[in-house]
Design a protein around this motif. Structure first.
Motif, PDB file in Angstrom:
ATOM      1  N   ARG A  46       0.848  -1.196   0.000  1.00 38.74           N
ATOM      2  CA  ARG A  46       0.000   0.000   0.000  1.00 38.74           C
ATOM      3  C   ARG A  46       0.880   1.241   0.000  1.00 38.74           C
ATOM      4  O   ARG A  46       1.673   1.449   0.907  1.00 38.74           O
ATOM      5  CB  ARG A  46      -0.937  -0.002   1.210  1.00 38.74           C
ATOM      6  N   GLY A  47       0.762   2.022  -1.056  1.00 39.68           N
ATOM      7  CA  GLY A  47       1.588   3.223  -1.186  1.00 39.68           C
ATOM      8  C   GLY A  47       2.847   2.973  -1.997  1.00 39.68           C
ATOM      9  O   GLY A  47       3.580   3.910  -2.316  1.00 39.68           O
ATOM     10  N   SER A  48       3.135   1.715  -2.339  1.00 34.08           N
ATOM     11  CA  SER A  48       4.312   1.413  -3.156  1.00 34.08           C
ATOM     12  C   SER A  48       3.919   1.311  -4.622  1.00 34.08           C
ATOM     13  O   SER A  48       2.732   1.321  -4.968  1.00 34.08           O
ATOM     14  CB  SER A  48       4.944   0.098  -2.700  1.00 34.08           C
ATOM     15  N   THR A  49       4.955   1.203  -5.487  1.00 31.12           N
ATOM     16  CA  THR A  49       4.666   1.167  -6.928  1.00 31.12           C
ATOM     17  C   THR A  49       5.239  -0.066  -7.631  1.00 31.12           C
ATOM     18  O   THR A  49       4.738  -0.454  -8.678  1.00 31.12           O
ATOM     19  CB  THR A  49       5.220   2.426  -7.635  1.00 31.12           C
ATOM     20  N   THR A 107      -1.841   1.341  -5.605  1.00 29.28           N
ATOM     21  CA  THR A 107      -0.777   2.276  -6.015  1.00 29.28           C
ATOM     22  C   THR A 107       0.309   1.600  -6.844  1.00 29.28           C
ATOM     23  O   THR A 107       1.246   2.256  -7.291  1.00 29.28           O
ATOM     24  CB  THR A 107      -0.100   2.899  -4.763  1.00 29.28           C
TER      25      THR A 107
END
Ligand code: MLC
Ligand code: AMP
Length: 482
Positions: free
Chosen positions: A218-221, A246
């Motif tokens: 969550r929040g990573s790419t 994300t």
């Protein structure tokens, strides 16, 4: 010094304008690029104060941590040859590597002493000039014989890192989930170099643990992983689109990704995993494209400046689509095996005048009309379990010495979690006690290599030459782990 002559200087140029940004976010700590720059500089000075000079090997067997990354970078800066070892290796296994590498320094277990020394040091100034020299040496085994140190040069590692960061579209905005170990090519070079070349944030987890990885997504790419990572995520009934909001890219390699995992992951998350192929001696060789078709079951096109071909048993290039042994050449291909000139020579095929020689990978595959490679198994009995290579011979030699074992054959058979699971098939004498196997292997062989199942038979299938027919055994035991 020309900054292109040292791998740390090359990587540093990638993050030089992002020194105050987060590099490693660990469960305990936040480490900026400036922190790592300073800490690796101090550690490089501490290496010098221990007598390490350019070209010396430094053998490292420590837990994954930000300081372990700093030590790797310190070795690059000091011009020492970094030799990482799997934490699971036993004393007996490590003794072989130390004897072979003849290191100036061995760092095992704790980094505390070195870190304390480093605290009192001024960071090393200019990095060592290592143009054309070995930057790191990673051990890799063969079907016979002892593990060999693959010497990877500054240029091998730099060319691969630049090619991959470009191909996979890395930018400063990326946040990489890192749950791989850092004693192999995948977690150490591929993941960390791509991030450093762009100054990305890395969510640096001590190991693959599914709930921590889900939280990190969550929040990573981007995430890089072995196929087991993906099958473990899919084993979570509620894993899906929400976890990946994300994310832009999931990459897999080190072992075959099955078409069923590829399809299930796409169906559950909307992401088509990008599969690539490589090995210790070559870094990455091929990759599926970032834009365009990622075809399950193929490992994609050769990287820029890298050439591949499949050859027949006479060394002649196979026709398009025909399966042969995969050979590779390019700036990524290693300089040779440490102190094994004969083994190095026999691993290459003459490339002709003015051309690089071909490195013989030992993998089987075919190249289609678009230049894409599809692997078709291996020419050797190598077992790849959870992305770790295991060589049957090493285990068979120990098993054959166990009281009550007449002979043994070790094979890899399909395992739902690990890809291949290690199975030992043994012919036992009347006095055989199954507990003797674990007792004989404990402390001698890293636990991940221990057979996950032992089958006792009256004899092993052999061909006319008397050689054990491992293919027949693999067929007979195909369902043992399902
Ligand atoms: C751990 N165990 C394994 C194992 N890993 N057994 C077989 N195969 C493996 N890969 C065993 C341990 O010995 C232990 O056994 C038990 O499993 C639990 O240990 P663990 O440490 O808790 O395991 P786990 O965290 O579940 O690890 C599994 C894994 C890990 C798949 C997450 O092995 C992993 O991170 N693999 C990635 C390896 C990698 O980086 N490969 C890249 C190579 S580079 P016991 O008996 O003690 O209980 C390369 C080139 C390229 O190939 O192309 O990238
Ligand atoms: P290692 O020597 O540990 O670097 O392992 C390299 C081996 O891993 C290769 O020779 C292949 O057999 C295997 N490998 C790496 N990537 C893939 C992949 N995407 N698919 C199948 N096998 C792979």
């Amino acid at each position: 010094m020309d900054p292109s002559h040292n791998l740390y200087a090359i990587l540093r140029a990638g993050f030089a304008d992002r020194l105050d940004m987060v590099f490693l976010r660990t469960p305990e700590d936040v480490v900026t690029y400036r922190d790592i720059d300073e800490q690796s500089g101090r550690l490089a000075a501490a290496l010098g104060s221990r007598g390490v000079v350019p070209g010396d090997r430094v053998v490292v067997q420590v837990a994954k941590s930000a300081n372990a990354v700093a030590l790797y970078l310190a070795c690059l800066r000091a011009g020492a040859v970094y030799v990482p070892l799997n934490e699971a290796y036993t004393d007996e296994e490590v003794a072989y590597f130390v004897e072979d590498a003849q290191p100036a320094l061995v760092v095992r277990g704790s980094l505390d002493e070195l870190v304390t020394d480093a605290a009192g040091c001024e960071p090393l100034g200019s990095p060592a000039d290592r143009a054309g020299q070995t930057a790191a040496m990673l051990y890799t085994s063969g079907t016979t014989g002892k593990p060999k140190g693959a010497m990877l040069t500054t240029e091998n590692l730099a060319s691969n890192a630049r090619a991959l960061a470009g191909l996979w579209g890395f930018s400063a905005d990326d946040v990489l989930v890192h749950a791989l170990p850092i004693f192999h090519v995948h977690g150490l070079f591929i993941a960390l170099h791509c991030a450093m070349l762009r100054g990305c944030e890395v969510r640096f987890l001590p190991r693959f643990e599914v709930s921590a990885v889900r939280a990190a997504l969550r929040g990573s790419t981007v995430m890089m992983g072995v196929p087991t990572f993906y099958s473990r995520l899919l084993a979570e009934p509620d894993f899906g689109v929400d976890d990946c909001r994300t994310m832009r890219l999931f990459i897999s390699g080190s072992a075959p990704l099955t078409e069923s995992v590829h399809a299930a992951f796409a169906q559950r998350t909307g992401h088509r995993i990008l599969e690539r192929y490589g090995m210790t001696e070559t870094g990455m060789i091929t990759s599926n494209p970032l834009d365009g078709d990622r075809i399950a079951g193929t490992v994609g096109h050769p990287l820029p400046d890298v050439e591949i071909r499949a050859v027949d048993e006479h060394g002649a290039a196979c026709p398009t689509g025909a399966v042969g042994v995969v050979e590779v050449r390019g700036p990524n291909v290693f300089a040779g095996y440490w102190r094994m000139p004969d083994k190095t020579a026999s691993s290459f095929r003459d490339g002709g005048d003015d051309s690089l020689d071909w490195f013989v990978t030992g993998d089987l595959g075919s190249v289609d009309t678009y230049g894409r490679l599809t692997l078709a198994g291996r020419g050797t009995d190598l077992i790849i379990s959870g992305g770790l290579n295991i060589y049957p011979k090493e285990i068979e030699l120990l098993l054959d010495d166990v009281p009550g074992v007449v002979e043994s054959a070790v094979i890899g058979v399909p395992h739902p979690d690990l890809g291949d699971g290690v199975l030992a098939v043994i012919v036992a004498a009347a006095d055989f006690d199954p507990a003797a196997i674990a007792a004989a292997l404990d402390g001698r062989l890293a636990r991940f290599k221990h057979p996950k199942h032992v089958a006792v038979v009256t004899d092993l299938p052999r061909n006319a030459m008397g050689k054990v027919e491992k293919a027949a055994l693999r067929r007979a035991y195909v369902d043992v782990f399902s």
